[in-house]
Design an enzyme around this catalytic site. Structure first.
Site, PDB file in Angstrom:
ATOM      1  NE  ARG A  91      -4.671  -0.692   1.242  1.00 45.56           N
ATOM      2  CZ  ARG A  91      -5.793  -0.525   1.870  1.00 45.56           C
ATOM      3  NH1 ARG A  91      -5.815  -0.001   3.073  1.00 45.56           N
ATOM      4  NH2 ARG A  91      -6.931  -0.877   1.312  1.00 45.56           N
ATOM      5  NE  ARG A 141       0.565  -5.334  -6.741  1.00 45.24           N
ATOM      6  CZ  ARG A 141       0.041  -5.309  -7.967  1.00 45.24           C
ATOM      7  NH1 ARG A 141       0.808  -5.510  -9.012  1.00 45.24           N
ATOM      8  NH2 ARG A 141      -1.247  -5.088  -8.138  1.00 45.24           N
ATOM      9  CG  ASP A 192      -6.290 -10.222   0.378  1.00 41.43           C
ATOM     10  OD1 ASP A 192      -5.910  -9.043   0.290  1.00 41.43           O
ATOM     11  OD2 ASP A 192      -7.495 -10.529   0.465  1.00 41.43           O
ATOM     12  CE1 TYR A 209     -14.411  -8.626  -0.962  1.00 42.61           C
ATOM     13  CE2 TYR A 209     -14.067  -9.220   1.334  1.00 42.61           C
ATOM     14  CZ  TYR A 209     -13.972  -8.292   0.314  1.00 42.61           C
ATOM     15  OH  TYR A 209     -13.465  -7.055   0.545  1.00 42.61           O
TER      16      TYR A 209
HETATM   17  O1  CP3 Z   1      -1.891  -5.746   6.770  1.00 43.19           O
HETATM   18  C1  CP3 Z   1      -1.069  -5.974   5.881  1.00 43.19           C
HETATM   19  O2  CP3 Z   1      -0.361  -5.106   5.381  1.00 43.19           O
HETATM   20  C2  CP3 Z   1      -0.868  -7.419   5.436  1.00 43.19           C
HETATM   21  C3  CP3 Z   1      -1.437  -7.755   4.178  1.00 43.19           C
HETATM   22  C4  CP3 Z   1      -2.925  -7.657   3.944  1.00 43.19           C
HETATM   23  C5  CP3 Z   1      -3.465  -7.432   2.661  1.00 43.19           C
HETATM   24  N1  CP3 Z   1      -4.811  -7.574   2.732  1.00 43.19           N
HETATM   25  C6  CP3 Z   1      -2.662  -7.149   1.445  1.00 43.19           C
HETATM   26  C7  CP3 Z   1      -3.303  -6.498   0.294  1.00 43.19           C
HETATM   27  C8  CP3 Z   1      -4.005  -7.860   4.833  1.00 43.19           C
HETATM   28  C9  CP3 Z   1      -4.017  -8.076   6.335  1.00 43.19           C
HETATM   29  C10 CP3 Z   1      -5.179  -7.805   4.037  1.00 43.19           C
HETATM   30  C11 CP3 Z   1      -6.527  -8.027   4.596  1.00 43.19           C
HETATM   31  C12 CP3 Z   1      -7.706  -7.759   3.774  1.00 43.19           C
HETATM   32  N2  CP3 Z   1      -7.887  -7.973   2.441  1.00 43.19           N
HETATM   33  C13 CP3 Z   1      -8.929  -7.286   4.303  1.00 43.19           C
HETATM   34  C14 CP3 Z   1      -9.199  -7.016   5.765  1.00 43.19           C
HETATM   35  C15 CP3 Z   1      -8.605  -5.767   6.252  1.00 43.19           C
HETATM   36  C16 CP3 Z   1      -9.355  -4.514   5.892  1.00 43.19           C
HETATM   37  O3  CP3 Z   1      -8.712  -3.605   5.341  1.00 43.19           O
HETATM   38  O4  CP3 Z   1     -10.542  -4.426   6.196  1.00 43.19           O
HETATM   39  C17 CP3 Z   1      -9.832  -7.173   3.232  1.00 43.19           C
HETATM   40  C18 CP3 Z   1     -11.252  -6.700   3.310  1.00 43.19           C
HETATM   41  C19 CP3 Z   1      -9.159  -7.623   2.050  1.00 43.19           C
HETATM   42  C20 CP3 Z   1      -9.715  -7.748   0.672  1.00 43.19           C
HETATM   43  C21 CP3 Z   1      -8.954  -6.941  -0.319  1.00 43.19           C
HETATM   44  N3  CP3 Z   1      -7.657  -7.191  -0.731  1.00 43.19           N
HETATM   45  C22 CP3 Z   1      -9.402  -5.784  -1.030  1.00 43.19           C
HETATM   46  C23 CP3 Z   1     -10.773  -5.160  -0.884  1.00 43.19           C
HETATM   47  C24 CP3 Z   1      -8.341  -5.357  -1.866  1.00 43.19           C
HETATM   48  C25 CP3 Z   1      -8.342  -4.240  -2.882  1.00 43.19           C
HETATM   49  C26 CP3 Z   1      -8.190  -2.894  -2.316  1.00 43.19           C
HETATM   50  C27 CP3 Z   1      -7.097  -2.705  -1.256  1.00 43.19           C
HETATM   51  O5  CP3 Z   1      -5.970  -2.327  -1.568  1.00 43.19           O
HETATM   52  O6  CP3 Z   1      -7.417  -2.948  -0.106  1.00 43.19           O
HETATM   53  C28 CP3 Z   1      -7.251  -6.207  -1.611  1.00 43.19           C
HETATM   54  C29 CP3 Z   1      -5.930  -6.115  -2.254  1.00 43.19           C
HETATM   55  C30 CP3 Z   1      -4.737  -6.037  -1.363  1.00 43.19           C
HETATM   56  N4  CP3 Z   1      -4.520  -6.812  -0.270  1.00 43.19           N
HETATM   57  C31 CP3 Z   1      -3.615  -5.166  -1.560  1.00 43.19           C
HETATM   58  C32 CP3 Z   1      -2.711  -5.460  -0.523  1.00 43.19           C
HETATM   59  C33 CP3 Z   1      -1.362  -4.853  -0.305  1.00 43.19           C
HETATM   60  C34 CP3 Z   1      -3.427  -4.165  -2.715  1.00 43.19           C
HETATM   61  C35 CP3 Z   1      -3.208  -4.903  -3.969  1.00 43.19           C
HETATM   62  C36 CP3 Z   1      -2.049  -4.459  -4.836  1.00 43.19           C
HETATM   63  O7  CP3 Z   1      -0.896  -4.339  -4.415  1.00 43.19           O
HETATM   64  O8  CP3 Z   1      -2.369  -4.316  -6.017  1.00 43.19           O
END
Ligand code: CP3
Length: 340
Positions: free
Chosen positions: A30, A39, A76, A153
């Site tokens: 992020r 990435r 994730d 989901y």
């Molecule tokens: O906390 C951390 O940094 C560890 C990694 C982590 C990711 N997702 C990496 C990720 C964790 C703990 C999650 C949890 C996650 N994933 C949740 C619960 C936490 C929350 O924020 O409520 C949820 C709902 C998801 C589902 C998800 N994954 C979505 C909706 C998305 C797209 C939008 C976004 O960036 O949140 C993801 C993608 C995702 N998961 C990314 C990352 C770093 C971004 C993707 C990228 O690099 O292109």
């Protein structure tokens, strides 16, 4: 394993510590340019998640670059439905998408409760590598989505403002809903246990869409499954973060877990009254505070810390850090906690 910094474990266990530990939800990936650089060399998000040595590298980045007191494993919550049989795609700038969803009993019958060492081995391997490379600098946080959030989901097929399709399923077909929630729960228990076997020292359940449910629905379809998971994990301290479930705080206090995460709408003082004195609380600065100047960040962080004073507290934001927040603002938040 002897740790150079085990503040977060001791705080989670309710032991007194020299200072408040701090980490950020969604700290891995992020916000860091080092993450985006790595990435950009890959085909996509999933390649990173599924390549253990790269996932380990991204897990450690915030420990090196932000000085947080814990590493959360880069993965994730959606790897669980995938291992059960519903594959997901991560669409650039849009988010997750499931080409197939669960609509009928027939769809449900195609799902499995996987052995995590087969279906989720890449994240388990990433934990092992991270453990070795961190060499005790800070503990590793493992995680999974809470059953209701994963269910939403699997029914909805992606993100949603209302999650009305998933909520509709709870009303229209409660039998199917309970069956699916139970399968997710069994998978999650096995997966979290495997994470602890591979080196996770704390595990967190993310119930990101908790606030979508009514109190009545939460009590029937969400809390019992979270409770079951908490009762099954006694290897390490468990954290439950149910975003938006302000109406469940009293019940959360009775869960068999160590830490309750608070979002920014849950006042720390009232939450402490409702949850009771025993649990560690985690949170809860509004992530948007990190868009302001350093002076404001420092002031708001101190105000938050004051409200948690006197009981066990792990400093964090009230939800994940947003992608366009500057790492310097995050460092200001972290340094303020450490100096408090
Ligand atoms: O906390 C951390 O940094 C560890 C990694 C982590 C990711 N997702 C990496 C990720 C964790 C703990 C999650 C949890 C996650 N994933 C949740 C619960 C936490 C929350 O924020 O409520 C949820 C709902 C998801 C589902 C998800 N994954 C979505 C909706 C998305 C797209 C939008 C976004 O960036 O949140 C993801 C993608 C995702 N998961 C990314 C990352 C770093 C971004 C993707 C990228 O690099 O292109």
């Amino acid at each position: 394993m002897t740790y150079q910094n085990d503040l977060i474990i001791r705080t989670a266990k309710g032991e007194p510590t020299e200072r408040t530990p701090v980490w950020l939800m969604r700290q891995a990936g992020r916000i860091l340019k080092e993450y985006r650089e790595l990435r950009s060399t890959l085909s996509g998000f999933k390649e990173l998640v599924e390549t253990p040595h790269l996932a380990a590298e991204v897990t450690i980045q915030p420990v090196d670059l932000l000085n947080v007191d814990a590493a959360i494993i880069f993965s994730d919550i959606l790897v669980v439905p995938e291992a059960m049989g519903l594959t997901y795609e991560m669409i650039e700038k849009k988010g997750p998408h499931f080409p197939e969803t669960i609509e009928t009993e027939n769809d449900l019958n195609k799902l499995i409760i996987p052995d995590p060492y087969e279906g989720l081995e890449y994240t388990l391997e990433a934990i092992k590598i991270t453990k070795k490379e961190l060499d005790g600098r800070v503990p590793i946080i493992g995680f999974a989505g809470a059953p209701w959030t994963i269910f939403s989901y699997m029914i909805e097929g992606g993100g949603s403002k209302t999650f009305s399709k998933a909520k509709k399923m709870l009303y229209v077909n409660p039998t199917l809903s309970h069956k699916l929630l139970e399968m997710i729960t069994q998978t999650t228990i096995k997966y979290l246990k495997a994470q602890t076997e591979c080196g996770a020292e704390i595990v967190q359940l993310f119930d990101s869409w908790a606030g979508i449910l009514s109190e009545e629905q939460y009590k029937e379809f969400a809390l019992p499954y979270i409770s079951k998971i908490c009762d099954s994990i006694d290897e390490v301290p468990v954290t439950v973060f149910a975003k938006g479930a302000y109406f469940m705080r009293k019940e959360m206090g009775k869960l068999n877990c160590r830490t309750i995460g608070l979002d920014w709408n849950m006042d720390p003082i009232l939450s402490r009254e409702l949850i009771g004195p025993e649990k560690t609380l985690q949170g809860n600065l509004d992530p948007c505070v990190l868009y302001s100047d350093f002076k404001t960040i420092e002031q708001k962080t101190k105000e938050m810390l004051e409200k948690f004073k006197g009981h066990s507290h792990i400093a964090n934001l009230g939800h994940g850090v947003y992608p366009d927040i500057s790492p310097d603002a995050v460092r200001c938040f972290i340094d303020t906690v450490k100096a408090f």
